[in-house]
Enzyme design. Structure first.
Site, mmCIF file in Angstrom:
data_model
loop_
_atom_site.group_PDB
_atom_site.id
_atom_site.type_symbol
_atom_site.label_atom_id
_atom_site.label_comp_id
_atom_site.label_asym_id
_atom_site.label_seq_id
_atom_site.Cartn_x
_atom_site.Cartn_y
_atom_site.Cartn_z
ATOM 1 N N ASN A 1 -1.332 1.111 -31.379
ATOM 2 C CA ASN A 1 -1.260 1.119 -32.849
ATOM 3 C C ASN A 1 -0.689 2.454 -33.303
ATOM 4 O O ASN A 1 -0.932 3.480 -32.677
ATOM 5 C CB ASN A 1 -2.688 0.936 -33.409
ATOM 6 C CG ASN A 1 -2.712 0.945 -34.931
ATOM 7 O OD1 ASN A 1 -1.892 0.287 -35.584
ATOM 8 N ND2 ASN A 1 -3.639 1.687 -35.516
ATOM 9 N N HIS B 1 -0.903 5.092 -36.371
ATOM 10 C CA HIS B 1 -1.824 5.381 -37.482
ATOM 11 C C HIS B 1 -1.396 6.677 -38.180
ATOM 12 O O HIS B 1 -1.072 7.663 -37.511
ATOM 13 C CB HIS B 1 -3.255 5.529 -36.942
ATOM 14 C CG HIS B 1 -4.246 5.813 -38.017
ATOM 15 N ND1 HIS B 1 -4.725 4.825 -38.857
ATOM 16 C CD2 HIS B 1 -4.813 6.977 -38.436
ATOM 17 C CE1 HIS B 1 -5.564 5.372 -39.732
ATOM 18 N NE2 HIS B 1 -5.629 6.673 -39.499
ATOM 19 N N SER C 1 -0.531 9.285 -35.240
ATOM 20 C CA SER C 1 -1.011 9.102 -33.867
ATOM 21 C C SER C 1 -0.630 7.719 -33.361
ATOM 22 O O SER C 1 -0.672 6.751 -34.121
ATOM 23 C CB SER C 1 -2.550 9.176 -33.808
ATOM 24 O OG SER C 1 -3.047 10.324 -34.441
ATOM 25 N N ASP D 1 -9.367 2.350 -35.289
ATOM 26 C CA ASP D 1 -8.561 3.520 -34.926
ATOM 27 C C ASP D 1 -9.314 4.483 -34.003
ATOM 28 O O ASP D 1 -9.202 5.708 -34.141
ATOM 29 C CB ASP D 1 -8.091 4.255 -36.200
ATOM 30 C CG ASP D 1 -7.339 3.314 -37.138
ATOM 31 O OD1 ASP D 1 -6.527 2.506 -36.654
ATOM 32 O OD2 ASP D 1 -7.573 3.380 -38.356
HETATM 33 C C1 GRF Z 1 2.488 2.892 -41.359
HETATM 34 O O1 GRF Z 1 2.381 4.016 -42.184
HETATM 35 C C2 GRF Z 1 1.409 2.882 -40.313
HETATM 36 O O2 GRF Z 1 0.971 4.144 -39.958
HETATM 37 C C3 GRF Z 1 0.289 2.179 -41.017
HETATM 38 O O3 GRF Z 1 0.925 1.188 -41.794
HETATM 39 C C4 GRF Z 1 2.239 1.629 -42.147
HETATM 40 C C5 GRF Z 1 3.205 0.531 -41.804
HETATM 41 O O4 GRF Z 1 4.460 0.734 -42.353
HETATM 42 N N1 GRF Z 1 -0.654 1.648 -40.045
HETATM 43 P P1 GRF Z 1 5.680 -0.216 -41.969
HETATM 44 O O5 GRF Z 1 5.248 -1.632 -42.278
HETATM 45 O O6 GRF Z 1 5.985 -0.007 -40.532
HETATM 46 O O7 GRF Z 1 6.784 0.228 -42.886
#
Ligand code: GRF
Length: 212
Positions: free
Chosen positions: A118, A120, A147, A156
């Site tokens: 993932n 984050h 991360s 997370d």
């Molecule tokens: C990202 O900022 C990620 O860190 C979070 O959700 C957002 C997704 O953005 N988990 P995208 O859909 O890839 O533009």
């Protein structure tokens, strides 16, 4: 056309997301430009109108809308089980959660143990959960970041693979900070996926290929 020399066949990746899909777009570009030895074999979302599904459609990639069911933040076990089977049918080796707003709890975590990552938007373990960049801003921190971590049953909490730092500027708003973190994500995520594709034995220990 690729500029890598690898003994591996392309890493078979599924990307799951609920939003715009900017991280997915970057990963896909890396694949299309031959910089990442991977194949996007499935894209799935719990949001039918998500950008991520739109991108998959445009590029004619196998894509799936997963009806979210009655819970808000998780899937009912039977839905998660369906998702797991679907990804297995596509011989997925690595599952990338890129803005996926549901917490996996059930079959996905056993079927793809050690093979779900993932991205984050914070320097975990600080600020897990939603709106992590706002939490960093409101806490008066001067540095935050993003991360990439393995996914476990927590929110997370899985083992961190890599992080990138982003300075918090004195005039940052929630929007400007989030935008800079996303830029960092767009560098970090492909780097990590590339590393995984090149060192599968190390990163995907429990992986047993079922590809013929
Ligand atoms: C990202 O900022 C990620 O860190 C979070 O959700 C957002 C997704 O953005 N988990 P995208 O859909 O890839 O533009």
């Amino acid at each position: 056309m690729s500029d890598f020399t690898s003994n591996h066949p392309p890493l078979r990746i599924a990307v799951l997301g609920s939003g715009a899909g900017s991280n997915f777009r970057i990963l896909l570009n890396e694949v299309l430009n031959g910089r990442l030895n991977a194949k996007i074999v499935a894209v799935a979302s719990d949001v039918s109108a998500s950008g991520i599904l739109e991108i998959a459609r445009k590029h004619d990639l196998p894509h799936f809308y997963i009806q979210p069911g009655k819970f808000k933040a998780t899937f009912e076990p039977y839905i998660e089980s369906r998702l797991g089977h679907l990804l297995q049918e596509h011989d997925v080796e690595l599952v990338v959660l890129a803005g996926f707003m549901r917490i996996l709890k059930h079959e996905m975590l056993t079927t793809f143990k050690g093979r779900i990552i993932n991205i984050h938007p914070s320097l975990l373990p600080k600020y897990p959960g939603l709106y992590a960049w706002k939490q960093a801003l409101n806490s008066g921190d001067t540095v935050t970041g993003c991360s990439v971590h393995y996914v476990d049953a927590g929110v997370d909490t899985g083992k961190i693979i890599a992080q990138a730092e982003v300075d918090i500027l004195s005039d940052d708003t929630s929007e400007t900070l989030h935008a800079r973190i996303q830029k960092a994500e767009h560098i970090l995520l492909p780097l990590v996926v590339k590393q995984i594709s090149e060192q599968r034995d190390e990163y995907l220990k429990s992986f047993k290929p079922s590809i013929k």
